[in-house]
Design an enzyme around this catalytic site. Structure first.
Site, short mmCIF file in Angstrom:
data_model
loop_
_atom_site.label_atom_id
_atom_site.label_comp_id
_atom_site.label_asym_id
_atom_site.label_seq_id
_atom_site.Cartn_x
_atom_site.Cartn_y
_atom_site.Cartn_z
N CYS A 174 32.10 43.94 38.75
CA CYS A 174 32.14 44.81 39.92
C CYS A 174 33.46 44.61 40.68
O CYS A 174 33.83 43.47 40.99
CB CYS A 174 30.94 44.48 40.81
SG CYS A 174 31.05 45.11 42.49
N GLU A 175 34.15 45.69 40.96
CA GLU A 175 35.43 45.56 41.64
C GLU A 175 35.27 45.20 43.12
O GLU A 175 36.25 44.84 43.77
CB GLU A 175 36.25 46.84 41.50
CG GLU A 175 35.67 48.06 42.19
CD GLU A 175 36.52 49.29 41.98
OE1 GLU A 175 36.53 50.14 42.89
OE2 GLU A 175 37.15 49.43 40.92
N HIS A 203 32.94 42.82 44.38
CA HIS A 203 32.64 41.40 44.57
C HIS A 203 33.14 40.53 43.40
O HIS A 203 33.01 39.31 43.45
CB HIS A 203 31.14 41.20 44.73
CG HIS A 203 30.55 41.97 45.87
ND1 HIS A 203 29.90 43.17 45.69
CD2 HIS A 203 30.55 41.73 47.20
CE1 HIS A 203 29.50 43.63 46.87
NE2 HIS A 203 29.88 42.79 47.79
N GLN A 242 30.21 51.15 38.18
CA GLN A 242 29.50 51.76 37.06
C GLN A 242 29.78 53.25 36.98
O GLN A 242 29.90 53.82 35.89
CB GLN A 242 28.00 51.51 37.19
CG GLN A 242 27.20 52.03 35.99
CD GLN A 242 25.74 51.62 36.03
OE1 GLN A 242 25.41 50.55 36.55
NE2 GLN A 242 24.86 52.44 35.50
N HIS A 252 23.17 44.70 38.12
CA HIS A 252 24.35 44.25 38.85
C HIS A 252 24.07 42.91 39.53
O HIS A 252 23.16 42.80 40.36
CB HIS A 252 24.76 45.29 39.89
CG HIS A 252 25.29 46.55 39.28
ND1 HIS A 252 26.62 46.92 39.38
CD2 HIS A 252 24.68 47.52 38.56
CE1 HIS A 252 26.80 48.07 38.75
NE2 HIS A 252 25.64 48.45 38.25
N CYS A 278 25.77 41.55 41.77
CA CYS A 278 26.04 41.60 43.20
C CYS A 278 24.77 41.94 43.98
O CYS A 278 24.68 41.66 45.18
CB CYS A 278 27.16 42.59 43.53
SG CYS A 278 26.84 44.29 43.00
#
Length: 207
Positions: A97-98, A100, A138, A166, A168
């Protein structure tokens, strides 16, 4: 990242070239994060961690050094007149994930209607890997895979669906375990014909 990487090497992205930090700078950044987390980067168990993290990041984000066009450049014209859906489902992937920089893990389903030949089935899995091994959302990952198929294969239609969990959401924040996020996108015949969409959903087991 290893010793062969040149300091300040330039990484070419879609939007702009980005100078690559030196290995020493990367390792120092990891030491800073370890200290910020509350541990001692010089204790025995953590002393080599910056080097290991740099090496791991080089592998985890290797998609920045790969081109989707090279993955899809070879097609096969002799398909015996086959012109129906080509579907590869349950392609495993992991990305980060960009927001976190923690993982999200799932599977991809890709289908297309050939126009002028087909691509090797393993190439679709490799295409997913190219984009997944970058910092992502995503939604963006779904769109990038589909756009690459359209650009390099020119099919009559294409469909992509991703299902992922995910970290996060699992490891932080709401800490919701077992929650799947599903994204999909259609182009060409799949976007225009609801029956083709229904066929796709049925073939991936969602109907």
């Amino acid at each position: 990242m290893d010793a062969r990487v040149k300091p300040h090497e330039v990484i070419t992205l879609d939007h702009a070239p980005v100078p690559r930090p030196s290995l020493k700078e990367v390792e120092e950044a990891v030491r800073t994060l370890i200290a910020w987390a509350g541990d001692d980067p010089e204790r025995e168990g953590l002393r080599d961690t910056p080097m290991r993290v740099a090496k791991a990041y080089r592998e985890l984000f290797s998609g920045y050094e790969q081109e989707p066009g090279e993955v899809l450049e070879r097609t096969f014209k002799e398909v015996g007149g086959y012109d129906d859906i080509v579907l590869v489902r349950d392609i495993p992937f992991h990305s980060h994930c960009e927001h976190h920089m923690v993982p999200f893990v799932g599977k991809a389903h890709i289908a297309y209607l050939p126009h002028d030949g087909v691509v090797g089935l393993s190439k679709l899995a490799r295409l997913v890997d190219v984009f997944a091994r970058r910092l992502q959302t995503q939604e963006n990952l779904t769109a990038q895979i589909l756009d690459a198929i359209n650009e390099h294969l020119g099919p009559r239609g294409a469909a992509v669906m991703l299902e992922a969990e995910h970290m996060c959401m699992t490891m932080r924040g709401v800490r919701a375990h077992g929650v799947a996020t599903i994204t999909h996108r259609f182009t060409g015949v799949f976007a225009e014909d609801r029956e083709e969409q229904d066929r796709f959903f049925s073939m991936v087991g969602k109907r």
